[in-house]
Design a protein around this motif. Structure first.
Motif, mmCIF file in Angstrom:
data_model
loop_
_atom_site.group_PDB
_atom_site.id
_atom_site.type_symbol
_atom_site.label_atom_id
_atom_site.label_comp_id
_atom_site.label_asym_id
_atom_site.label_seq_id
_atom_site.Cartn_x
_atom_site.Cartn_y
_atom_site.Cartn_z
ATOM 1 N N THR A 22 0.967 -1.330 0.121
ATOM 2 C CA THR A 22 0.024 0.230 -0.069
ATOM 3 C C THR A 22 0.719 1.076 0.087
ATOM 4 O O THR A 22 1.732 1.406 0.776
ATOM 5 C CB THR A 22 -0.882 0.073 1.323
ATOM 6 O OG1 THR A 22 -1.592 -1.094 1.227
ATOM 7 C CG2 THR A 22 -1.805 1.317 1.102
ATOM 8 N N SER A 23 0.873 2.045 -0.996
ATOM 9 C CA SER A 23 1.558 3.348 -0.917
ATOM 10 C C SER A 23 0.772 4.603 -1.432
ATOM 11 O O SER A 23 -0.475 4.593 -1.782
ATOM 12 C CB SER A 23 2.558 3.187 -2.038
ATOM 13 O OG SER A 23 2.069 3.013 -3.382
ATOM 14 N N LEU A 24 1.311 5.639 -0.808
ATOM 15 C CA LEU A 24 0.751 7.106 -0.950
ATOM 16 C C LEU A 24 1.594 8.055 -1.276
ATOM 17 O O LEU A 24 2.926 7.982 -0.368
ATOM 18 C CB LEU A 24 -0.022 7.341 0.347
ATOM 19 C CG LEU A 24 -0.646 9.012 0.210
ATOM 20 C CD1 LEU A 24 -1.617 9.150 -0.838
ATOM 21 C CD2 LEU A 24 -1.262 9.309 1.624
ATOM 22 N N THR A 25 1.697 8.727 -2.271
ATOM 23 C CA THR A 25 2.886 9.696 -2.640
ATOM 24 C C THR A 25 2.281 10.969 -2.976
ATOM 25 O O THR A 25 0.840 11.270 -3.589
ATOM 26 C CB THR A 25 3.534 9.262 -3.845
ATOM 27 O OG1 THR A 25 4.090 8.156 -3.448
ATOM 28 C CG2 THR A 25 4.461 10.375 -4.167
ATOM 29 N N TYR A 26 2.414 12.156 -2.193
ATOM 30 C CA TYR A 26 2.143 13.387 -2.679
ATOM 31 C C TYR A 26 3.239 14.564 -2.879
ATOM 32 O O TYR A 26 4.001 14.440 -1.864
ATOM 33 C CB TYR A 26 1.167 14.201 -1.610
ATOM 34 C CG TYR A 26 0.262 15.387 -2.119
ATOM 35 C CD1 TYR A 26 -0.369 15.254 -3.454
ATOM 36 C CD2 TYR A 26 0.552 16.540 -1.604
ATOM 37 C CE1 TYR A 26 -0.842 16.649 -3.839
ATOM 38 C CE2 TYR A 26 0.243 17.635 -1.686
ATOM 39 C CZ TYR A 26 -0.811 17.617 -3.113
ATOM 40 O OH TYR A 26 -1.198 18.837 -3.672
ATOM 41 N N ASP A 27 3.495 15.249 -3.835
ATOM 42 C CA ASP A 27 4.420 16.155 -4.215
ATOM 43 C C ASP A 27 3.784 17.311 -4.768
ATOM 44 O O ASP A 27 2.795 17.421 -5.118
ATOM 45 C CB ASP A 27 5.221 15.820 -5.387
ATOM 46 C CG ASP A 27 6.024 14.498 -5.297
ATOM 47 O OD1 ASP A 27 6.292 14.202 -4.016
ATOM 48 O OD2 ASP A 27 6.443 13.824 -6.167
ATOM 49 N N LYS A 38 5.716 10.682 1.322
ATOM 50 C CA LYS A 38 5.872 9.305 0.596
ATOM 51 C C LYS A 38 5.569 8.137 1.985
ATOM 52 O O LYS A 38 6.174 8.292 3.070
ATOM 53 C CB LYS A 38 7.226 9.049 0.161
ATOM 54 C CG LYS A 38 7.289 7.565 -0.463
ATOM 55 C CD LYS A 38 6.795 7.557 -1.835
ATOM 56 C CE LYS A 38 7.077 6.248 -2.720
ATOM 57 N NZ LYS A 38 6.509 6.055 -3.863
ATOM 58 N N TYR A 39 4.703 7.545 1.628
ATOM 59 C CA TYR A 39 4.317 6.184 2.684
ATOM 60 C C TYR A 39 4.143 4.926 1.793
ATOM 61 O O TYR A 39 3.615 4.900 0.578
ATOM 62 C CB TYR A 39 2.772 6.434 3.212
ATOM 63 C CG TYR A 39 2.293 5.226 3.951
ATOM 64 C CD1 TYR A 39 2.770 5.337 5.523
ATOM 65 C CD2 TYR A 39 1.633 4.366 3.535
ATOM 66 C CE1 TYR A 39 2.404 4.246 6.309
ATOM 67 C CE2 TYR A 39 1.169 3.125 4.264
ATOM 68 C CZ TYR A 39 1.591 3.131 5.595
ATOM 69 O OH TYR A 39 1.416 2.060 6.628
ATOM 70 N N TYR A 40 5.057 3.825 2.161
ATOM 71 C CA TYR A 40 4.974 2.691 1.757
ATOM 72 C C TYR A 40 5.297 1.540 2.729
ATOM 73 O O TYR A 40 6.092 1.462 3.562
ATOM 74 C CB TYR A 40 6.210 2.618 0.843
ATOM 75 C CG TYR A 40 6.407 1.418 -0.124
ATOM 76 C CD1 TYR A 40 6.076 1.473 -1.567
ATOM 77 C CD2 TYR A 40 6.822 0.080 0.437
ATOM 78 C CE1 TYR A 40 6.342 0.414 -2.135
ATOM 79 C CE2 TYR A 40 7.065 -0.907 -0.319
ATOM 80 C CZ TYR A 40 6.555 -0.988 -1.640
ATOM 81 O OH TYR A 40 6.926 -1.988 -2.433
ATOM 82 N N GLN A 41 4.216 0.663 2.701
ATOM 83 C CA GLN A 41 3.927 -0.388 3.466
ATOM 84 C C GLN A 41 3.784 -1.547 2.639
ATOM 85 O O GLN A 41 2.690 -2.157 2.271
ATOM 86 C CB GLN A 41 2.674 -0.276 4.383
ATOM 87 C CG GLN A 41 2.695 -1.277 5.730
ATOM 88 C CD GLN A 41 4.002 -1.404 6.550
ATOM 89 O OE1 GLN A 41 4.032 -0.259 7.387
ATOM 90 N NE2 GLN A 41 4.861 -2.365 6.366
ATOM 91 N N ALA A 42 4.956 -2.562 2.843
ATOM 92 C CA ALA A 42 4.986 -4.017 2.195
ATOM 93 C C ALA A 42 3.978 -4.811 3.193
ATOM 94 O O ALA A 42 3.907 -4.901 4.314
ATOM 95 C CB ALA A 42 6.270 -4.392 1.920
ATOM 96 N N LYS A 81 9.949 1.401 8.600
ATOM 97 C CA LYS A 81 9.892 2.834 8.608
ATOM 98 C C LYS A 81 9.331 3.500 7.246
ATOM 99 O O LYS A 81 9.669 4.009 6.215
ATOM 100 C CB LYS A 81 11.335 3.305 8.551
ATOM 101 C CG LYS A 81 12.173 2.821 9.670
ATOM 102 C CD LYS A 81 13.714 3.281 9.605
ATOM 103 C CE LYS A 81 14.335 2.671 10.908
ATOM 104 N NZ LYS A 81 15.788 3.429 10.890
ATOM 105 N N PRO A 82 8.110 3.148 7.397
ATOM 106 C CA PRO A 82 7.063 3.460 5.973
ATOM 107 C C PRO A 82 6.929 4.917 5.719
ATOM 108 O O PRO A 82 6.491 5.190 4.532
ATOM 109 C CB PRO A 82 5.933 2.922 6.408
ATOM 110 C CG PRO A 82 5.600 3.056 7.679
ATOM 111 C CD PRO A 82 7.093 2.993 8.466
ATOM 112 N N LEU A 83 7.184 6.009 6.313
ATOM 113 C CA LEU A 83 6.848 7.092 6.203
ATOM 114 C C LEU A 83 8.026 8.233 6.026
ATOM 115 O O LEU A 83 8.946 8.315 6.779
ATOM 116 C CB LEU A 83 5.890 7.836 7.409
ATOM 117 C CG LEU A 83 5.511 9.339 7.002
ATOM 118 C CD1 LEU A 83 4.458 9.292 6.131
ATOM 119 C CD2 LEU A 83 4.747 9.670 8.255
ATOM 120 N N SER A 84 8.043 8.779 5.075
ATOM 121 C CA SER A 84 8.962 9.854 4.533
ATOM 122 C C SER A 84 8.467 11.259 4.347
ATOM 123 O O SER A 84 7.489 11.159 3.404
ATOM 124 C CB SER A 84 10.140 9.361 3.541
ATOM 125 O OG SER A 84 10.814 8.290 3.716
#
Length: 437
Positions: free
Chosen positions: A202-207, A227-231, A252-255
């Motif tokens: 599950t991933s979420l990106t916003y620029d 950026k959020y990424y969770q395998a 560490k899924p959140l940047s």
């Protein structure tokens, strides 16, 4: 066939059975130079309704047309009016909504069905030189090797104050699967995609960039990166479990990053340039002080050049250098590939601390019978790039992509893009709004 495929509310004036639409609507101009700017939005909308009524009336006349010469004249007038609506609405700053849907295939998700819309408008219709703002939104359903997936994609380009203030944003959300090879060129080349590389996530990106023009002609402003990424713990392939970077950052899924953007922009139209240059520098700092799970830095240096040597004949050049340093998680490392970079190469197959790309594209718009530009066009492109652990190793292992595409001008200077891209390792079919660069 209507050029316009979005939904419109038509106010149809009753026509007498013997009315000739060519005479009744002869007052409607088809040359943009002759089109008036109306002092109110209501008057502009009334003129739009007149164009649509004329097109509808001519369509009825075509159905009952018997003589070839008369039919040809009706068809030509109808086509001219369909193109004229675009020019009228652009000149008067009218809002336009277009809907689009269809199948596609990309190497990242396999077969997908996309449906969405494009909304364009002027933030101040009194400013005749103000670029049109636009917001696109797509919902995507996918069917790949890992089963069903879904996602949302949106882009925002907003212009204010005679183009001196700009906002750009890009949102992607997905619950899907992707192949993960690891870090570096060698791991991307080591094997083909298969169940052994497939990882659900599950991933979420916003620029987002907000920039203001200064007295020297440069745009400067703040930038946000999320950026959020969770395998999925139950579907982690061996290529990930044996990868040091994945193991370090999987929990560490959140940047979150804040930074600045500085650019110089002479493009005639930002989303579909025919002339001009664009030089962009971005610096983003990701840190725990603002809630990020990870601490690192990223730099983007981006140069684009556009030259039109004839109406509808454009050469576009794209160059980009991505640099990163620090504890960079695998899910936010510089990558190549996808629908905007080296199309046809799997997005994320090749990732590392640094990446570089050079792409040249020729864009050709076909002409109508009257010599004006039509809504249809095509492109061909070729590009090269590479990834490396440090900038001194760039260009050691080259990647490439090439392809062809079809363009349809859904709204003034805003295209539907259908691209077929190929590379040594992958291929893809992409359907989206706006140009790749």
């Amino acid at each position: 066939m209507f050029k316009r495929i979005y939904l419109s509310v038509l106010i149809l004036a009753p026509l007498a059975a013997t009315a000739d639409p060519l005479i009744q609507y002869q007052h409607l101009p088809t040359d943009v130079v002759d089109m008036p700017f109306f002092d109110t939005e209501e008057k502009a909308k009334q003129r739009t309704d007149e164009y649509n009524s004329a097109i509808d009336a001519i369509d009825d006349a075509i159905d009952s047309c018997k003589e070839e010469a008369a039919c040809e004249k009706l068809n030509q007038r109808q086509s001219d009016l369909e193109y004229a609506i675009d020019d009228h609405q652009e000149k008067n700053g009218s809002s336009i909504t277009s809907w689009l849907g269809g199948p596609a295939y990309t190497p990242e998700v396999g077969f997908m069905l996309a449906a969405g819309g494009l909304f364009s408008f002027s933030t101040n219709r009194e400013e005749q030189d103000l670029q049109r703002s636009s917001v696109s939104l797509f919902a995507v359903g996918t069917q790949g090797d890992a089963g069903f997936g879904y996602g949302i994609r949106s882009k925002q380009n907003l212009f204010f104050n005679n183009n001196d203030t700009r906002f750009s944003g890009a949102l992607t959300f997905s619950d899907d699967a992707e192949n993960y090879w690891g870090i570096g060129y060698d791991k991307g080349k080591a094997q083909d995609s298969s169940d052994d590389t497939l990882m659900r996530n599950t991933s979420l990106t916003y620029d987002a960039n907000l920039s203001f023009k200064n007295d020297y002609g440069f745009y400067f402003g703040p930038a946000l990166r999320l950026k959020y990424y969770q395998a999925d713990e139950d579907e982690i392939p061996e290529t990930a479990t044996l990868d040091d970077n994945f193991n370090e950052f999987k929990d560490k899924p959140l940047s979150i990053g804040l930074g600045v953007t500085l650019n110089y922009d002479t493009r005639d139209v930002t989303v579909n340039a025919w002339e001009g240059q664009y030089l962009n520098f971005e610096y983003i700092n990701y840190g725990s002080v603002i809630g990020s799970d990870n601490d690192y830095q990223k730099v983007l240096l981006d140069y684009r050049y556009y030259h039109s040597f004839n109406p509808g004949r454009v050469v576009a050049v794209y160059n980009a250098l991505q640099w990163s340093k620090g504890d960079v998680p695998f899910y936010d490392m510089p990558t190549l590939g996808g629908s905007f970079s080296l199309r046809g190469l799997y997005a994320g197959r090749f990732r590392d601390n640094n990446a570089i790309e050079h792409t040249v594209e020729y864009r050709h718009t076909f002409l109508r019978s009257n010599g004006n530009l039509s809504a249809h066009g095509m492109t061909v492109w070729g590009g090269i790039g590479s990834v490396a652990g440090d900038d001194s190793s760039l260009y050691e292992n080259m990647l490439y992509s090439y392809g062809v595409g079809y363009r349809y001008e859904l709204q003034p200077r805003m295209n539907v893009r259908i691209d077929f891209g190929f590379s040594a390792d992958d291929s893809g079919f992409f359907l989206t709004f706006t140009e790749a660069f």
